[in-house]
Every structure is written in C-alpha cells, then in structure tokens.
Design an enzyme around this catalytic site. Structure first.
Site, PDB file in Angstrom:
ATOM      1  CE  LYS A   1      -4.923  -4.853   8.285  1.00  0.00           C
ATOM      2  NZ  LYS A   1      -4.425  -4.594   6.907  1.00  0.00           N
TER       3      LYS A   1
ATOM      4  CD  GLN B   1       0.017 -10.845   7.051  1.00  0.00           C
ATOM      5  OE1 GLN B   1       0.800 -10.852   6.120  1.00  0.00           O
ATOM      6  NE2 GLN B   1       0.109 -10.013   8.063  1.00  0.00           N
TER       7      GLN B   1
ATOM      8  CE  LYS C   1       3.533 -11.648   9.505  1.00  0.00           C
ATOM      9  NZ  LYS C   1       4.136 -10.670   8.565  1.00  0.00           N
TER      10      LYS C   1
ATOM     11  CE  LYS D   1       1.929  -9.913   2.424  1.00  0.00           C
ATOM     12  NZ  LYS D   1       2.431  -9.619   3.772  1.00  0.00           N
TER      13      LYS D   1
ATOM     14  N   GLY E   1       0.073  -2.338   3.025  1.00  0.00           N
ATOM     15  CA  GLY E   1       1.285  -2.347   2.213  1.00  0.00           C
ATOM     16  C   GLY E   1       2.160  -3.558   2.466  1.00  0.00           C
ATOM     17  CG  ASP E   2       4.632  -7.235   1.882  1.00  0.00           C
ATOM     18  OD1 ASP E   2       4.537  -7.614   3.049  1.00  0.00           O
ATOM     19  OD2 ASP E   2       5.473  -7.729   1.090  1.00  0.00           O
TER      20      ASP E   2
ATOM     21  CB  THR F   1       7.239  -3.759  10.061  1.00  0.00           C
ATOM     22  OG1 THR F   1       5.914  -3.511   9.606  1.00  0.00           O
ATOM     23  CG2 THR F   1       7.574  -5.219   9.848  1.00  0.00           C
TER      24      THR F   1
ATOM     25  CG  ASN G   1       8.317   0.610   6.178  1.00  0.00           C
ATOM     26  OD1 ASN G   1       7.947  -0.332   6.880  1.00  0.00           O
ATOM     27  ND2 ASN G   1       8.016   1.853   6.462  1.00  0.00           N
TER      28      ASN G   1
ATOM     29  CB  SER H   1      -2.584  -2.983  10.176  1.00  0.00           C
ATOM     30  OG  SER H   1      -1.727  -2.524   9.159  1.00  0.00           O
TER      31      SER H   1
HETATM   32  N1  GLU Z   1       2.688  -6.639   4.958  1.00  0.00           N
HETATM   33  C1  GLU Z   1       2.812  -6.580   6.375  1.00  0.00           C
HETATM   34  C2  GLU Z   1       3.082  -7.961   6.916  1.00  0.00           C
HETATM   35  O1  GLU Z   1       3.800  -8.718   6.293  1.00  0.00           O
HETATM   36  C3  GLU Z   1       1.665  -5.856   7.050  1.00  0.00           C
HETATM   37  C4  GLU Z   1       0.287  -6.295   6.700  1.00  0.00           C
HETATM   38  C5  GLU Z   1      -0.815  -5.386   7.252  1.00  0.00           C
HETATM   39  O2  GLU Z   1      -0.535  -4.392   7.895  1.00  0.00           O
HETATM   40  O3  GLU Z   1      -1.965  -5.750   7.020  1.00  0.00           O
HETATM   41  O4  GLU Z   1       2.672  -8.330   7.980  1.00  0.00           O
END
Ligand code: GLU
Length: 448
Positions: free
Chosen positions: A93, A114, A117, A129, A168-169, A213, A244, A380
């Site tokens: 994810k 990630q 996190k 990612k 997204g990112d 976020t 964002n 998410s």
């Molecule tokens: N890109 C975001 C992050 O850095 C969200 C990733 C997601 O929602 O999967 O955590």
C-alpha cells in the site's frame, strides 16, 4: 552522525553497496537503523531470522516504459516504477508520485518509509510506492489522461485489491486516480473499487481522504501540544508547500485556533500575518494553477519573498509539507532562532539528518513523517474498509476515525520510546513501534 550498533553496521554497509546512487534510500534506511540499537539487544530472534536484512530488500521492483502521444502528435517516453517493498502486514500500500525528480532511489526511500508508517497505523496494510518521472505541470487534461492510461496498461498486471493498492502522492490527485481507475476497469472488466484509493466520492472514494494527510499532521501536533498541557490556540504556524497536504494542514490549524502566517511553493514563499486566506490560496494554486506570488499580489498586507527561506519566518510550530530534504541545517537553525517548539513533518522526509540534529540539540520536539503524516494512508485503509463492505461513511464519522488513529499513533510512539529508554523521542518511538510490528509478522510467516 550518530553511531550504529556494531551488529547493524554490516547491514547498513550492504544497503549502500547494493543500492548505488540512491542517497535518499540510504538516508531513510539509516534513520531507521540508527533507532534500532535497543531492539537488537532485546530481541536476538530478529537478528537470528535476518529480519532487518530481509526488510531492506524489496519483495519486488518493477520498472517499465510509459510511451504516450502529446497534443502536438509527438511520441513521449517516460519511466514507470512500482516498488512492492513489504507485504507481511497486508497488501502493498502506498502512493504514486508523478514528478520529474522521480527515480528508483526516490521510490525506494518512499516505499521503505511507507512500511513503517503503515505498520504504525495499526491497520492491515503492507508498504510500497511507485510513480514516474512524468511532469504533470503544464500538461493538458488529455495529455494527463493518455499518460495515465499508458501507465496503467502496464501497472494493472501487478496490482489488485489483495495484492497491491496504489493511491496518490505528489502530482497524483483525484484527476489522475480517475484516469488510472478507468483504465484498470476497462482492461480487467472488473469494478474492483479496492484496487486504488483516493477515488472520487461518487465512484467508491471516501470522504476525508483528500483532507486526511494535512488534517492528520495537525492532529498529531495537537497531541504533542496536549501532552505538554497546551493547544493550538493563539499559536503562530508556518506550513511549507501549497499542495494537498499543506492546504488541509492550514485549514485544520485555523479550525483549532492557530494562525498559519506563511506558506510556499517551489518559486518562493508568502507571509501573511493576518493568516493565510485559504480560499484565495486555492484560487491561485488549484484553479489558476499559478505561482504563489499571485497570492501576495491579490491580498493586502501579504508579502512575497522569492529568494529566501520560509524557515526564517518566526513560528511556534512548523509543518514542512512540500518535499524531501526541504528543511536543511540552516533552515533548522533559523527556526530555532525564531522560537520554534514543535516540527511535525507533513511531507515524507522533508528534514535532513543534520537539521534533525540541530532541532534535537535545541530541545525542539520533532515528529517524523512516518508518524505525523500517516493520516493519509490510514484514511486510505478506511476507504478500503468501506469498499470491502460496500458502505459509505459520513464525513464526521470518518474524521473521528482519523482523529482516533492519529491519537493512537502518537501514544504508541511515546509509549514505545519510553519502553526502549528514549522518553519523548518520537523518531525512536516511531521507528521501533513500526519495525517491531512488521518484524513480528515476518517471524510468524517464516522465511519467505
Ligand atoms: N502517498 C501517501 C503517503 O505518503 C498516501 C499513500 C496511500 O494513501 O496509500 O503516505
């Protein structure tokens, strides 16, 4: 640089040797490994099973060509990436980033962050990612659509509700997720809502995902303040960025009684002592897609600075929300001179290791992105829950779930830091709490 535990030195050396030319990945890995000395002492079973060495090697890395035709009829070629880093806790994810700076090392640093996190959220999601060096800036909607369709034409075979769930990112928002989802649906002939998150509300998205976020980073800072018997009321706040994350961080700070006095884009920053006017900022950045200078031109009392550092603006709380390594040693020193007490990362790894050292030495509380900006991916996961049960929650309910999650991450960091002999250290707390959750799952699943 802080010393590494002797058992961890060869592991870090191996990362540098086997991943040449990827300084951001080395930086992200080093920061985690530096925190793990007390874990090595207490959990020999992790070393016996080579957990860290396995964790630092992605399960799968995909690099592909993305050819597309621009509005002038010329063929363009970009490069696409998806790094599926770790799926011990759930499907891979993490977001997709479309920006000219994207390369394998950037995607690996983001994917590595990630993992921890996502583990910290307490939800069943692994880490990954992806992205491309495609630059959406200045492209027409039709060009963005053709690019997204080409990107998905390769990516679709690697992802799925139970395999890998992108979102997204930077450079990937609702528009791009729409085009990507449309192409996935067309190729697979499946309305598989759970394959992507950040979808539009009318086609399977979750309320609060767009805001999450930025809101989450502010909720995290609010918990830090609350721990010290304080609140956002009357606080001066600086938020770098104008995308964002920054936009919704500004909105939430204002709702909680603080004032955001400066924000920025890649061309410069604006100072507005009356508090950033969010409606105007959105008009300039989202509608006109213009430079932030236009904000200052349209607003009495606001000033634009093109050749300085936003960190020179005095503030109680700073929320770096633009991009990696945007807050360096001199920026941190400036923040300290301006009286900053808390730095909470809205972006991924926006603070350099040297800057973190300056902040720590000055007694500034520092909240790393893998904890402070986890609200996006946590929401998410809430979107995935709603998709799985074919349900749609209200804004209030979803925001409350986000708020609870940020509180829980905050408490988990503090409690873990305390237990491992580093009270009040959010970096150590976040790294160890994230690592041990993944490590325990990896131990249980065997050598795979
Ligand atoms: N890109 C975001 C992050 O850095 C969200 C990733 C997601 O929602 O999967 O955590």
């Amino acid at each position: 640089m802080p010393q590494l535990h002797p058992h961890l030195v060869p592991i870090f050396d191996e990362i540098v040797r086997r991943n040449p030319g990827e300084p951001e990945f080395h930086q992200a890995a080093r920061e985690v490994i530096e925190s793990l000395a007390p874990v090595v002492e207490r959990h020999p079973e992790y070393a016996d099973a080579e957990i860290l060495r396995r964790l630092c090697e992605p399960e799968r890395q995909i690099i592909f060509r993305v050819p597309w035709v621009d509005d002038a009829g010329r063929t363009q070629v970009n490069r696409g990436f998806r790094v599926e880093f770790n799926s011990a806790l759930g499907p891979f994810k993490g977001g997709l980033r479309f920006h000219p700076s994207v390369n394998l090392g950037i995607v690996k640093f983001l994917g590595f962050e990630q993992i921890f996190k996502n583990a910290l959220t307490g939800m069943p999601i692994g880490g990954g990612k992806g992205g491309s060096d495609f630059d959406p800036k200045g492209k027409s909607d039709a060009e963005v659509m053709r690019f997204c369709q080409s990107f998905m034409t390769e990516l679709y075979r690697h992802i799925g509700e139970y395999t890998d769930v992108p979102a997204g990112d930077i450079g990937v928002g609702g528009r791009e997720i729409g085009y990507l989802f449309g192409q996935y649906k067309r190729i697979t002939n499946r309305y598989e809502s759970g394959v992507l998150t950040g979808k539009g509300i009318s086609w399977g998205g979750s309320l609060v995902r767009t805001e999450s976020t930025g809101y989450g980073a502010v909720f995290f800072a609010q918990e830090i303040l609350r721990t010290g018997g304080d609140s956002f009321d009357g606080k001066r706040v600086v938020v770098s960025g104008a995308g964002n994350v920054a936009t919704y961080a500004i909105e939430k700070v204002h709702q909680l009684g603080g004032t955001v006095v400066a924000c920025s884009d890649s061309s410069g920053y604006v100072v507005d002592e009356a508090g950033i006017d969010l409606e105007l900022l959105r008009e300039v950045k989202d509608v006109r897609r213009a430079r932030i200078r236009e904000y200052a031109e349209a607003r009495a009392g606001a000033t634009y600075v093109s050749d300085g550092s936003i960190w020179d603006v005095p503030a109680d709380v700073a929320i770096p929300s633009a991009t990696q390594n945007e807050l360096d040693e001199s920026g941190a020193a400036a923040l300290v001179r301006g009286g900053v007490r808390i730095v909470a990362e809205g972006a991924n790894m926006p603070t350099t290791p040297q800057a973190i050292r300056v902040l720590r030495e000055a007694g500034v509380i520092f909240a790393p992105g893998k904890a402070a900006n986890a609200g996006g991916v946590a929401t998410s996961a809430l979107e995935m829950q709603q998709n799985a049960s074919r349900d749609a929650w209200t804004f209030e309910h979803t925001e409350e779930r986000l708020h609870e999650t940020m509180r829980a991450i905050h408490d988990r960091c503090l409690e873990t830091a305390e237990r491992y002999g580093a009270p009040g250290d959010y970096v150590v707390g976040a790294n160890i709490a994230g690592f041990t959750r993944v490590a325990d799952a990896m131990l249980a699943l065997g050598v795979i």
